[in-house]
Structure formats: C-alpha cells, structure tokens
Write an enzyme that holds these catalytic residues in place. Structure first.
Site, PDB file in Angstrom:
ATOM      1  N   GLU A   1      64.430  55.016  53.715  1.00  0.00           N
ATOM      2  CA  GLU A   1      64.225  56.158  52.824  1.00  0.00           C
ATOM      3  C   GLU A   1      64.427  55.762  51.365  1.00  0.00           C
ATOM      4  OE1 GLU A   1      65.409  60.086  55.316  1.00  0.00           O
ATOM      5  OE2 GLU A   1      66.969  58.562  55.172  1.00  0.00           O
TER       6      GLU A   1
ATOM      7  N   GLU B   1      67.011  57.638  63.305  1.00  0.00           N
ATOM      8  CA  GLU B   1      67.966  58.755  63.309  1.00  0.00           C
ATOM      9  C   GLU B   1      67.944  59.545  64.614  1.00  0.00           C
ATOM     10  OE1 GLU B   1      67.375  57.981  58.896  1.00  0.00           O
ATOM     11  OE2 GLU B   1      66.198  57.850  60.730  1.00  0.00           O
TER      12      GLU B   1
END
Length: 793
Positions: A646, A666
């Site tokens: 990210e 995640e």
C-alpha cells in the site's frame, strides 16, 4: 381479541411453553461456585419443568438449543480466565438430557434473547423445527471472586463433541477505530456521552438531571428487592441512588455506581418454544401457552454518525412496529420491560413513546440491570421469563419486552399474551430500509482547528487518574470527532465538571498519530502541544535518512521485523515526508527497506491494537496524504506485502528487484487492505488480477508485476536501489517545475471520470509551467544546444 381453543390454532403456530431462571449469590449458604454451563443447566431444567411436565420427559423432544453469547466470548479481546466449554449449547444439553440436532451460539448483544425468540418462533412456523430451548448464563461474580482469592482456582474448561453454529461476534458498526483510540469503549462511557447530550437537549442542570435519573430508577430497585432471582435485592430511594459517597462514587459523569448495570452477577435464564402441534401432542396444558403477537428488529446508526447524540430513534421505531403488528396501542400493554442498562436507555423510549417515567404499570418486570442484575447479553431472557409468568397470572393481558444491544444500537421487541394469535412473518426489513435512509453526520478522524463541544464524559472525576472523552463538531465543516483531555489540563476539567453546562462551548482540537486532543482554545493547545518544526532530525529510531544532492533516500530500518511498520515507524515516515515536501533543495525521494528480504512486510501485527495508531497522512505517512507535490520512488527489495504494498502504491513510481514479490495478505489474518490497497490496486493493475490478489491474498512476482503495470522497471537481484537512483537522475534531468505540475495535473485527472473533462482541466498545467523560470531556461538551453540548469522556479 377473543380466546381461541387449542383445536382452532394452526399446529405450526409457535408458543412459548416454559421459562426458568437461576441465581447464585456469593455468601449464600448454597453457593457452589458453579460454572456457566452448570448454572445455565439449572435454568434450562427449570424451564423444562415449567411446561408442567417432568423435565426429563420434555428434554428428549428438544431439537435445537441456542445459547446467548456470554461476555467471555463477546469480543475479540474477551478472555475466559478460568476456562469454559468450547461448545456451550451442547455442554448445557449434556447436563439436562437434551440431544439437539442443532446447536447455536448467538451473536453479541443484549437484543439477542428477544431476537432468538423471534427467529425460532419463525423457524417453528416454517416447519423447520418443533421444539427449541434458548438459554444463557453469566458467572462473572464467581470468576471475579475466584481470581481475587488465594485458593485453588476452578477450571471450567470442557471439550464437547458435536456440531456448533458459532455466529461470531456480530459487533461490526457498534464501535470504531476512533472510539478504540480514545478509550470510548466501555459501555458506561458511551452511554454517559448520550446521557449528557440528552441533559443538554432538555436544558437541565446537572443536579436536577441527577434527581430525574434517581427518580426513574428508584422504583426499579423496589421491584428488584422483591425478585427472588435478583443478584442484589436491595431497594433504594432516589436520594440513595444519586448521593455521591465512597460506596457510590461517580464512575463516568453523570453516573454514580448505583445507576449503572451490575455485571458482577451469577444468573441464568432459559425459555422453551414449541409448535402448538408439538405442545398439544406432549400434553402441555393450554394455560401455559404464551403467544408472540408482535415483534420487530431494528439497528441504529453507529454512535458517531447519529444526527442527534442524545437519542436512538430505532428503538422506538421497533416498539411501534411490534405494536402495529399486534394491532395494539401502548396503553393496552399491561406488562412492560424496557432495557435499563443506564437511565438514558429507558429515557430514550419514554421520551419517544410518551411514557411517563413513573407509569403506574412500571417499566420493568425484573428490577432492571443495575438492581436485578445485568447478566451480560442475557438480561432480556430474564425479562421474557418474568413476563411469561406474569401473563399466565393475568390471562388475556399483554406484555412488551424491549431488548437493547450495543450503544442503543440493536433492538429487538416482542409482544406477548396468553391470547392466541397466528404467527406473522417479520416486517423488519422494510423498517430497517427506512432507518438506513436517514441522514448521518460525517466523521473527522484527524480534527485540527476550532470546534464546539457536543458531548462528553469524565471518568473517575474524583480520583487522581481521572480522564475525559469529548465529542466535538469542527467549526469549519460540522464534522464530528472524538478527543481526549490531557491529564494536567485543569481548565478543561474545570469546564467539564463545573455546575454550568459545558456543551455548546467553543474548544480547540488537534490530531496526532496516536489520538486527538481537545483544549479550551488555540493558545492553550499551542502551549501544551506545540506544533513540531518541519525538518529533518539528526537520527531516527526506525529509519535511515540520507541526502544525496537533490535526492532524499529513506530506508525503513527494521530488518529483524522484515521492515514491518509499527506506530513509531509510521510517525517517523510522516515527519520525514513532511520535511521532504517542504525542502526546496530536495527534488526526488526514494523509499526502500533495509536488507535484501523485504521492502516492508506491512503492519507490525506484534504491536497489537497499538498498530492502529497511524498519522493523519496514513500508513508510511503516504497512503492518506492528499498532496504529494514532488516525486517519490519506491525501490522494492524483497517482499512488499500488505501495508508495504500500500505504501508503494502511494508512490509515483515503483521499481523492483527481480526477486521482489507483491501481495495483500490481509484477508488471511482476518484484516483488510484498508490503507489504500482496496482502492489503489484495482486502479493500478487489471481489475480481475487486483480482485484475485485482494480476495485470496495471492502474491505475484516482479515479472508479473511489470506485465500488470504495477511496477515500471526491474533490477537485477540486489541492485534495485541503484536502479532507483538512476531513475531519480532521469527525473532530475527534467524540469522540476514541469515534473511537479505534471504530478498535480495527473492527480486532478485521476479524480475526474470523464476523459474529455480531465483533458480540458489538464490544460491548466500550462498556466504554471509557461510562467516558470525553468521553462524559459529549458527553451534557451535547447536553442543554445547545452544542458539546462534547473532552479525549480
């Protein structure tokens, strides 16, 4: 309504045929320190026997056992210090002679007992089952006493074979990261915020409002004093409830201890539901049948988005719908139990429904949660049991149970009577759609600037460790935020604890990586929390930062943790990028990771809940930063996973080592790529591949990343930093004003979905570059056939 005979009743009609309760008090002669399953079994046995048949004869008929989730399993942070059965419904079943086909553990929330009654009444009507037991228990008092004692601790651990449908916590939307960050998690603090907002809405001073709370709850305590199943059967006067003493200290303003739910209890309750046909076949006397005439389920908006913090309209909406379904008015209800964890939970309904707090019918059948007891999520099972027995004693009368979960969040309502009624399917979906269509208040996670105090609470105001949580609205845009008060900010505490109403007062808010702070004014904030100077430090704990001419190199220096980022790392990166963007001598930045194993493995999960503390500019100081006016290059060496990817996605360019790999894992650890991965990855690469990576946690290598457009160049193993430096020099060879103007234009275009509109808007880039010294220098150098000498002006 006229009484119907058993022969006239549809055999699929659900009927409540048994209700039982159990209590165990510390110090009682029969106290045996029972575990949850044993105490629940006592209540179930009582409920089975309450059918009028022998419990042993009814138990084999039970097809489904559903357990209300205890507090020890009600959140991810909950623990069972003395152990517990791994399958509570079947543990209770084994103790009571039941062998159910289906075992269920319900979601968290005080609404769950009434919701389960409604759900399984519907299942019976649909022919899915004929006999159901619903039960719940809490032994928090026993656990607390055992942990505090010096003797041998009981072990309630138990492994039970068999099917279990564990429905999970079901608490999404009941709290937020902001509430966690600022300690607005205990129900007493959340309800105190609502209570203070209601007091302000009514224009009451603190003393007068305290009197109203005491007068509301004094009758509750008298009911509890006469209830043999009460955890602490004591009657109080209003004065005794509100007078602050050592034994009745303020726990969270405006609440003294006696006005809040008593959770240190050992209590259990259970009910038996059957189809009318099964009850008839079993020989259960018709006089024991109680019918569900109306029901409703509704969910309120999250606390921080509610238009009015002082109330929760979904509760009254659920009551009205249940009454409409039953074809009744509220004045036709003889027996009421309004969920009473805190005064405002009751006031919320009396205000909206026009009920007087001293209604002669009474507002509780048990004595309420502060006095009868608040056995976790299972309180309303006791209310249902009491209502059943009262209605049997008054055939044809109607009773209403209003159950509440969360912070006036989840509501389930049931209307009962011995008068026969056909089953009616739920109307709640349409009700919820109307509730969901209401406006909501925007939330600001990182407030900075003048604001107005909207509500508050002070925790333990008379102790040295006092603290305060405030809710405010920013003057600039009206968005709502949470903040805390510095322990030493005497002026702010004086405002919150004084005799005058502080709500509506102007305050000042400032955000930081860990939390938001509120003070009386900007001058106080500047004194207590001076803004840090923008610039570079001599050294950093988690970073290596070096300047090479016009290039800034930033190395995440946590190789022992695969360069995973903890709050300290994020704060330092935020500070460094602030300094980079402010420094006119720096034109390009490179971000990489130490060692050859990882660029960054993302969020440091070892930091636990502390890992949610990130700056306003987001993960790595980049993922939520609105303006990145100068180029940032991510040099990916090794893994770029989760927050690492990210962070890379937030950079302008990504170059990678040939051994690099990329992924958003995640979902594999129960999280989500909320720091930009869910948004930026589908914009950066083909949507199908992005969805594959996001939903499966799949990783791709550097070659696949290049083909997908995630990265722009690949370096031989171990040389990615050298490649990034080469790219930086290529950028430095271009006009910095043109580079920065292009970055700005591309960012604006990214926010404009219409291509032609974006192109037209992009023409404004020329307004910047054509008047720059760099443009003049570039054209001159071209004509003179020499390298340009850029100034960035």
């Amino acid at each position: 309504m006229t009484e119907q005979t058993g022969a006239e009743i549809d055999p699929r009609t659900p009927v409540l045929v048994g209700a039982g309760q159990a209590v165990e008090r510390l110090g009682d002669p029969a106290y045996a320190a029972l575990g949850e399953a044993d105490l629940a079994a006592q209540a179930v046995t009582a409920a089975l026997a309450d059918t009028g048949l022998a419990a042993a004869d009814v138990a084999p008929m039970i097809d489904v056992v559903a357990a209300v989730r205890s507090f020890e399993k009600s959140s991810p942070a909950a623990r069972s210090p003395l152990g517990r059965p791994d399958n509570m419904p079947r543990a209770v079943a084994a103790r009571t002679g039941m062998d159910p086909r289906r075992a269920i553990e319900e979601v968290t929330g005080g609404q769950s007992p009434q919701h389960l009654v409604t759900e399984f009444a519907g299942a019976i009507a649909a022919g899915e089952t004929d006999a159901v037991v619903l039960c719940g228990a809490e032994v928090m008092s026993t656990v607390r006493a055992a942990l505090a004692g010096d003797g041998e601790k009981p072990d309630y651990s138990e492994q039970i074979d068999g099917q279990l449908e564990d429905r999970g916590f079901g608490i999404a939307g009941l709290t937020s990261l902001d509430e966690v960050r600022h300690g607005l998690i205990p129900p007493v603090t959340q309800y105190a915020v609502i209570e203070n907002a209601r007091r302000h809405r009514l224009g009451e001073d603190p003393a007068r409002y305290a009197r109203a709370m005491g007068e509301l709850f004094a009758p509750f305590s008298r009911v509890a004093a006469a209830n043999p199943f009460s955890a602490a059967p004591t009657a109080y006067t209003a004065d005794e409830l509100i007078t602050v003493t050592e034994q009745n200290r303020i726990v969270a303003a405006p609440y003294p201890r006696r006005l809040v739910a008593r959770d240190q209890v050992n209590q259990a309750a259970a009910v038996v539901l059957m189809s009318a046909g099964a009850a008839t076949a079993a020989g259960i006397d018709r006089s024991r049948w109680v019918f569900l005439h109306g029901h409703a389920d509704a969910r309120e908006q999250p606390l921080m988005t509610r238009p009015d913090l002082s109330c929760g309209p979904a509760a009254a909406a659920a009551v009205r719908q249940a009454l409409d379904m039953a074809g009744l008015r509220l004045d036709q209800i003889s027996v009421l139990d309004l969920y009473s964890c805190f005064p405002v939970a009751v006031f919320n309904l009396t205000d909206a429904l026009g009920l007087s707090p001293d209604d002669p019918r009474g507002l509780t059948v048990t004595g309420g949660l502060p006095f009868f007891g608040g056995p976790g999520n299972n309180y309303s099972m006791h209310a249902i049991a009491e209502t059943v027995h009262r209605l049997r004693d008054a055939p044809g009368a109607f009773g209403l149970v209003a159950a509440n979960g969360g912070v006036l969040s989840k509501h389930s309502v049931g209307i009962y009577s011995t008068t026969a009624a056909p089953w009616r399917d739920s109307w709640s979906a349409a009700l919820q759609a109307r509730l969901d269509a209401r406006p909501s208040v925007p939330v600001c996670h990182y407030p900075d600037g003048p604001a107005t105090l909207e509500s508050f609470t002070v925790i333990n105001p008379a102790r040295d460790d006092r603290s305060a949580v405030v809710i405010g609205r920013l003057t600039a845009d009206g968005s709502r935020f949470i903040a805390t008060v510095d322990a030493g900010d005497t002026a702010m505490f004086d405002l919150l604890t004084g005799d005058d109403d502080p709500i509506g007062t102007g305050i000042f808010a400032r955000s930081s990586t860990s939390h938001n702070t509120a003070t009386l004014d900007e001058a106080t904030m500047a004194e207590r929390h001076p803004l840090p100077r923008t610039g570079f430090r001599d050294g950093y704990e988690d970073l290596l930062v070096t300047r090479n001419g016009r290039v800034l190199e930033i190395v995440i220096n946590r190789p022992q943790a695969r360069n995973a980022m903890r709050p300290q790392t994020n704060a330092e990166l935020d500070e460094v990028f602030d300094a980079y963007f402010a420094d006119p001598e720096l034109w390009v930045a490179i971000l990489t990771g130490a060692g050859d194993k990882a660029f960054s493995a993302g969020n440091d999960l070892a930091a636990g809940m502390g890992s949610i503390a990130v700056p306003a500019n987001g993960f790595a100081g980049l993922t939520s930063r609105r303006d990145l006016p100068k180029p940032v290059i991510a040099a990916v060496n090794g893994f770029a996973l989760g927050g690492g990817l990210e962070a890379a996605l937030a950079c302008h360019l990504v170059v990678a080592d040939e051994d690099a790999s990329f992924g958003l894992p995640e979902v594999k650890v129960g999280l989500a790529a909320a720091a930009g991965g869910l948004v930026r990855l589908p914009r950066a690469i083909p949507a199908a591949l992005a969805r594959d990576m996001i939903l499966t946690g799949r990783r791709i290598d550097a070659t696949a990343a290049l083909q997908a457009g995630l990265i722009s160049r690949i370096a031989p193993s171990g040389t990615v930093l050298e490649l990034a430096r080469e790219v930086a020099q290529e950028i430095l060879a271009a006009a910095p004003t043109s580079v920065r103007a292009s970055i700005t234009a591309m960012a604006r275009a990214d926010a404009e979905p219409d291509t032609v509109a974006a192109v037209r808007a992009g023409l404004s880039v020329l307004d910047t570059v054509l008047v720059s010294a760099d443009t003049r220098e570039g054209m001159t150098a071209f004509l003179e056939k020499r390298p340009p000498h850029w100034t960035g002006n």
